[in-house]
Design a protein around this motif. Structure first.
Motif, PDB file in Angstrom:
ATOM      1  N   HIS A  12       1.393   9.246  -5.528  1.00  0.00           N
ATOM      2  CA  HIS A  12       1.689  10.582  -5.851  1.00  0.00           C
ATOM      3  C   HIS A  12       2.509  10.972  -7.374  1.00  0.00           C
ATOM      4  O   HIS A  12       2.650  11.776  -7.318  1.00  0.00           O
ATOM      5  CB  HIS A  12       1.795  10.573  -4.626  1.00  0.00           C
ATOM      6  N   HIS A  67       0.857  -0.928  -0.040  1.00  0.00           N
ATOM      7  CA  HIS A  67       0.290  -0.523  -0.042  1.00  0.00           C
ATOM      8  C   HIS A  67       0.368   1.710  -0.119  1.00  0.00           C
ATOM      9  O   HIS A  67       0.798   2.126  -0.792  1.00  0.00           O
ATOM     10  CB  HIS A  67      -0.910   0.012   1.064  1.00  0.00           C
ATOM     11  N   LYS A 115       1.036   4.062  -3.078  1.00  0.00           N
ATOM     12  CA  LYS A 115       0.578   5.358  -2.970  1.00  0.00           C
ATOM     13  C   LYS A 115       1.876   6.113  -3.454  1.00  0.00           C
ATOM     14  O   LYS A 115       1.438   8.019  -4.206  1.00  0.00           O
ATOM     15  CB  LYS A 115       0.214   5.740  -1.172  1.00  0.00           C
TER      16      LYS A 115
END
Length: 160
Positions: A53, A45, A49
């Motif tokens: 970004h 995760h 993430k």
């Protein structure tokens, strides 16, 4: 009640393990595995993430560049790749769209229909195929349409 023992770390035969001891060991092993799997999910995760970004930052940069240049931000995000869009140097002689056969639910069709984009109308005055079929290939040769292969959904693939 004793059960079969497991070898000790030194390789010597271990003492017999009781059922409660085995249960305790299995629970501990399960908890250890769950902690490891939870850490793997957390790492995945975190990585996803970070990648998200980074992608958003790249897209924002491209979008800002497009605004400065007066271009389209959507096109600036990612250049199109693949085959070039065909353009006709001369108009098509006989622009028609044909709908042939196919399957809807349990019904298989042998019908053929023709759409004329100039008159925006469908013409069903087209000979049907000799057999009902779907998932077939189509080729045009000498102003004739040929349906090749496909399935009648009752037997093996069709030969022609």
């Amino acid at each position: 009640r004793p059960v079969l023992g497991y070898p000790s770390p030194r390789g010597a035969p271990a003492a017999m393990e009781t059922v409660p001891e085995r249960h305790t060991r299995e629970v501990a092993e399960l908890q250890k595995r769950h902690r490891r799997e939870a850490q793997e999910v957390e790492d995945r995760h975190r990585r996803e993430k970070k990648e998200l970004h980074e992608r958003h930052a790249r897209e924002a940069e491209c979008s800002a560049r497009a605004e400065v240049c007066g271009g389209d931000a959507v096109e600036a995000k990612r250049p199109r790749r693949g085959a070039p869009t065909p353009t006709a140097a001369v108009p098509l002689r006989n622009p028609r769209i044909y709908a042939l056969g196919g399957k809807a639910g349990t019904s298989v069709f042998s019908s053929a229909e023709r759409f004329d984009p100039r008159s925006e109308s469908w013409d069903d005055d087209v000979d049907s195929m000799d057999s009902k079929r779907g998932r077939f290939g189509v080729a045009v040769l000498d102003a004739r349409i040929y349906a090749l292969g496909g399935f009648d959904f009752r037997s093996a693939p069709m030969a022609a």
